[in-house]
Design an enzyme around this catalytic site. Structure first.
Site, PDB file in Angstrom:
ATOM      1  N   PRO A  18    -123.431  56.087 -76.388  1.00  0.00           N
ATOM      2  CA  PRO A  18    -122.837  56.567 -77.271  1.00  0.00           C
ATOM      3  C   PRO A  18    -121.887  57.742 -76.924  1.00  0.00           C
ATOM      4  CG  PRO A  18    -125.065  57.493 -77.419  1.00  0.00           C
ATOM      5  CD  PRO A  18    -125.016  56.396 -76.570  1.00  0.00           C
ATOM      6  N   MET A  19    -120.584  57.953 -77.117  1.00  0.00           N
ATOM      7  CA  MET A  19    -119.965  58.983 -76.799  1.00  0.00           C
ATOM      8  C   MET A  19    -118.993  59.472 -77.819  1.00  0.00           C
ATOM      9  SD  MET A  19    -118.816  57.658 -72.667  1.00  0.00           S
ATOM     10  CE  MET A  19    -119.000  55.767 -73.297  1.00  0.00           C
ATOM     11  N   GLU A  20    -119.187  60.627 -78.117  1.00  0.00           N
ATOM     12  CA  GLU A  20    -118.120  61.496 -79.038  1.00  0.00           C
ATOM     13  C   GLU A  20    -116.680  61.177 -78.934  1.00  0.00           C
ATOM     14  OE1 GLU A  20    -117.336  63.728 -82.593  1.00  0.00           O
ATOM     15  OE2 GLU A  20    -119.044  62.344 -81.787  1.00  0.00           O
ATOM     16  N   CYS A 105    -127.470  65.930 -76.379  1.00  0.00           N
ATOM     17  CA  CYS A 105    -126.017  66.592 -76.137  1.00  0.00           C
ATOM     18  C   CYS A 105    -126.160  68.028 -75.681  1.00  0.00           C
ATOM     19  CB  CYS A 105    -125.458  66.596 -77.662  1.00  0.00           C
ATOM     20  SG  CYS A 105    -123.813  67.008 -77.736  1.00  0.00           S
ATOM     21  N   LYS A 143    -132.486  59.441 -77.084  1.00  0.00           N
ATOM     22  CA  LYS A 143    -131.632  59.501 -76.049  1.00  0.00           C
ATOM     23  C   LYS A 143    -131.902  61.149 -75.710  1.00  0.00           C
ATOM     24  CE  LYS A 143    -127.153  58.734 -73.879  1.00  0.00           C
ATOM     25  NZ  LYS A 143    -126.898  60.052 -73.134  1.00  0.00           N
ATOM     26  N   GLY A 232    -122.175  54.889 -69.520  1.00  0.00           N
ATOM     27  CA  GLY A 232    -121.305  55.701 -70.298  1.00  0.00           C
ATOM     28  C   GLY A 232    -119.826  56.033 -69.739  1.00  0.00           C
ATOM     29  N   ARG A 233    -119.598  57.009 -68.777  1.00  0.00           N
ATOM     30  CA  ARG A 233    -118.587  57.234 -68.386  1.00  0.00           C
ATOM     31  C   ARG A 233    -117.817  56.184 -67.484  1.00  0.00           C
ATOM     32  NH1 ARG A 233    -118.662  62.484 -65.115  1.00  0.00           N
ATOM     33  NH2 ARG A 233    -120.937  61.597 -64.603  1.00  0.00           N
TER      34      ARG A 233
END
Length: 328
Positions: A18-20, A105, A143, A232-233
């Site tokens: 999950p990425m904002e 986060c 997470k 993610g990235r």
């Protein structure tokens, strides 16, 4: 508990982190077209807003998904157990297959208010949140990070999380203090798995941090025996990161993904109104490795509409010399 989809996944399974402002329904469908993971998580949804009669309108678009994305997991954050309880019940009614709790986060205005990674410093509240979220009947996962300040915090913190009887733990192998400024601590994977085996053998263990693609994830899973891999990235460097059989890709394929992204943005903007400029963070994914890429990116960054962006792409592709193989 409703059906636990986690138990039906292949081993190892792969998750798009999950990425904002990134993993909305639009980008998830682009990733699906390129090479889909086994599980999708939504963007971050704030439980306080979700439970507020007016705030719900500001976050509902974050929870938009389509059935072809299942199993779909809602990723939520906050610090009030009762709001997690209420949110979990509604998410179950919306058709989600699971709920993932954000306890990692690192952003200052979240963490310093005791939310996200700030919950590492509030273990009792974290436990209350986990138990409250089970009210919806969906499998609950977490997470988080190794710790808030120091790496050694992982032992007490993860032991505490494992004791909460969760479906899956996704561990970002850095502390909150480290952000993403240092290499992920892969050297701790074995010890974390041993702790999981001792405390909660039925809880799945997913690793996250500096994993660029499926190939690397498979190597780590083979070496350490973990259950899942979260990327993610890495998806920004390689939108084909989840590809089961890696192959060469071309500039045309990347530009086609950009066109798809633009079309999907148009399709779903009625569900969540987003300014066109939110697209700009994605252009670098698709426009690279070919003559004129830098100039095209610069021009795209100055566009104000989907139509303008499409016109630039049409003009650029009409003048392309050849379809170039891209290093990902």
């Amino acid at each position: 508990m409703k059906e636990n989809f986690w138990s039906e996944l292949p081993r190892p399974f792969f998750i798009l982190a999950p990425m904002e402002d990134v993993t909305d329904i639009v980008f998830r469908h682009v990733v699906s077209e390129a090479a889909r993971p086994d599980v999708f998580f939504t963007e971050f949804t704030n439980t306080e807003s979700f439970c507020h009669p007016e705030g719900i309108h500001s976050v509902r678009g974050r929870l938009t998904f389509s059935e072809d994305e299942q199993p779909m997991v809602a990723h939520i954050w906050g610090d009030k157990p009762e709001q997690f309880r209420e949110t979990s019940i509604q998410l179950a009614k919306m058709g989600f297959k699971g709920i993932d709790l954000n306890m990692g986060c690192p952003v200052a205005n979240v963490a310093k208010k005791g939310k996200g990674s700030g919950l590492i410093l509030r273990p009792d509240v974290a436990a209350e949140i986990i138990q409250a979220t089970k009210a919806g009947g969906l499998p609950v996962s977490v997470k988080t990070r190794l710790g808030y300040y120091e790496i050694d915090e992982w032992k007490d913190w993860l032991k505490h999380v494992f004791e909460q009887d969760i479906a899956n733990l996704s561990i970002h192998l850095r502390t909150r203090k480290e952000m993403s400024k240092v290499d992920a601590h892969w050297e701790l994977i074995e010890a974390i798995k041993n702790l999981r085996d001792e405390i909660a053998p039925n809880t799945l263990l997913t690793i996250n941090g500096d994993i660029p693609d499926r190939k690397t994830g498979l190597e780590l899973a083979e070496k350490y025996g973990i259950d899942g891999v979260m990327i993610g990235r890495g998806i920004f460097h390689n939108p084909f990161a989840f590809e089961k059989e890696p192959r060469e890709h071309t500039s045309k394929e990347l530009l086609d993904l950009l066109r798809l992204h633009l079309s999907l943005f148009n399709k779903y903007e009625k569900d969540e109104i987003r300014q066109f400029k939110s697209l700009r963070r994605f252009f670098k994914i698709y426009v690279r490795g070919i003559r004129g890429a830098s100039e095209l990116r610069h021009q795209l960054m100055n566009t104000q509409s989907i139509a303008e962006a499409r016109a630039l792409l049409d003009e650029f592709e009409a003048q392309m010399d050849e379809d170039v193989k891209i290093e990902l």
